[in-house]
Design an enzyme around this catalytic site. Structure first.
Site, PDB file in Angstrom:
ATOM      1  N   ALA A   1      -5.144  10.283  21.560  1.00 28.17           N
ATOM      2  CA  ALA A   1      -4.836  10.456  22.991  1.00 28.17           C
ATOM      3  C   ALA A   1      -5.276  11.819  23.502  1.00 28.17           C
ATOM      4  O   ALA A   1      -4.464  12.622  23.966  1.00 28.17           O
ATOM      5  CB  ALA A   1      -3.344  10.235  23.244  1.00 28.17           C
TER       6      ALA A   1
ATOM      7  N   ASN B   1      -5.247   8.462   2.042  1.00 27.65           N
ATOM      8  CA  ASN B   1      -5.587   7.789   3.293  1.00 27.65           C
ATOM      9  C   ASN B   1      -5.986   8.761   4.395  1.00 27.65           C
ATOM     10  O   ASN B   1      -7.122   8.757   4.851  1.00 27.65           O
ATOM     11  CB  ASN B   1      -4.419   6.931   3.783  1.00 27.65           C
TER      12      ASN B   1
ATOM     13  N   ASP C   1      -2.544  14.401  21.984  1.00 26.06           N
ATOM     14  CA  ASP C   1      -1.357  14.156  21.158  1.00 26.06           C
ATOM     15  C   ASP C   1      -1.544  14.642  19.730  1.00 26.06           C
ATOM     16  O   ASP C   1      -0.577  15.032  19.071  1.00 26.06           O
ATOM     17  CB  ASP C   1      -1.022  12.664  21.145  1.00 26.06           C
TER      18      ASP C   1
ATOM     19  N   ASP D   1       0.820  -1.205   0.000  1.00 25.42           N
ATOM     20  CA  ASP D   1       0.000   0.000   0.000  1.00 25.42           C
ATOM     21  C   ASP D   1       0.856   1.259   0.000  1.00 25.42           C
ATOM     22  O   ASP D   1       0.468   2.280  -0.571  1.00 25.42           O
ATOM     23  CB  ASP D   1      -0.931  -0.002   1.215  1.00 25.42           C
ATOM     24  N   GLY D   2       2.015   1.199   0.627  1.00 19.09           N
ATOM     25  CA  GLY D   2       2.909   2.351   0.636  1.00 19.09           C
ATOM     26  C   GLY D   2       3.373   2.714  -0.764  1.00 19.09           C
ATOM     27  O   GLY D   2       3.494   3.899  -1.104  1.00 19.09           O
TER      28      GLY D   2
END
Length: 269
Positions: free
Chosen positions: A186, A122, A151, A45-46
């Protein structure tokens, strides 16, 4: 048919690329890296993400096909032993085009209204440069929604909902829905600070403006690309007008991809 092939760069993918090029010569297909009609990625996928960004300036003219040589290929329809069949299909068939929504990211700076625009297949993320708590105001459709502390934030496309977004507890969204999803990374929630605490799914006609509070530098990722932005005024997200086009030569429904990727593949793995 004009084509180009992008390889992951490992020995297995490179060998498969050269094998495909030799087969395509037999069918008198034209290798054209500048103006291809079909872009084939060989890897994972990369590799397909890299191919998408390389040809993002001409999305209406190209269709993508993935051949995966790794462990997980959510965007890849074809396996190495099937490439001869794929080449025959490309040569003989009028392929079906499947379109997926994309994410538009506009970074606005405090320097005379200067801005830069990106597209993501994505997702995009926002974090601080040094890993400290990100404090931003989140606005939806021009109205203040919340002040986020945590985060970071992940904004994903429907096809990207199966990637980082899924790891954050976000929903899986079928790519036929033109939407984007905002997932918290987070977040800080206590008696003093509060966020909505759930992923948000926004339709195409909604925009989200995220404005840094007391941050001079913002670190973003656009798919696999990390970028550092200084003097940021705000970052706007919305469903892009452009779409990515995939060439389909056989059915491979989205929910089958999800099942094969996360539950059990056809070979039982």
């Amino acid at each position: 048919m004009r084509y180009t092939i992008l390889s992951k760069g490992d020995s297995k993918s490179n060998a498969l690329k050269h094998k495909m090029i030799n087969h395509m010569k037999d069918f008198h297909m034209v290798e054209d890296a500048v103006n291809p009609e079909i872009v084939i990625s060989v890897g994972g996928d990369g590799t397909l993400l890299q191919a998408f960004h390389q040809y993002s300036h001409m999305l209406s003219q190209v269709a993508f096909v993935g051949v995966h040589t790794g462990h997980l290929g959510f965007y890849a329809d074809w396996l190495p032993h099937e490439v001869e069949k794929l080449i025959i299909e490309i040569n003989n068939s009028e392929f079906q085009v499947i379109e997926y929504p994309l994410l538009e990211i506009i970074v606005r700076y405090n320097d005379n209204g200067y801005e830069t625009r990106y597209l993501a297949l994505n997702e995009a993320t926002m974090k601080t440069e040094n890993g400290s708590t990100l404090v931003v105001d989140v606005g939806i459709r021009g109205k203040q929604f919340e002040r986020f502390r945590g985060d970071g934030l992940c904004i994903s496309t429907p096809s990207g909902s199966t990637a980082y977004n899924k790891a954050l507890g976000g929903a899986l969204i079928h790519p036929s829905l033109e939407a984007m999803q905002i997932a918290e990374i987070a977040s800080i929630n206590n008696r003093v600070f509060r966020t909505v605490g759930s992923p948000l799914v926004l339709p195409k006609h909604h925009t989200c403006l995220i404005t840094p509070v007391n941050h001079d530098t913002i670190l973003t990722t656009i798919d696999h690309v990390s970028l550092k932005h200084k003097n940021v005024n705000g970052i706007q997200f919305r469903v892009a007008n452009e779409k990515v086009r995939f060439a389909r030569f056989r059915p491979f429904p989205f929910w089958k991809r999800v099942h094969d990727s996360f539950i059990e593949s056809e070979d039982g793995r």
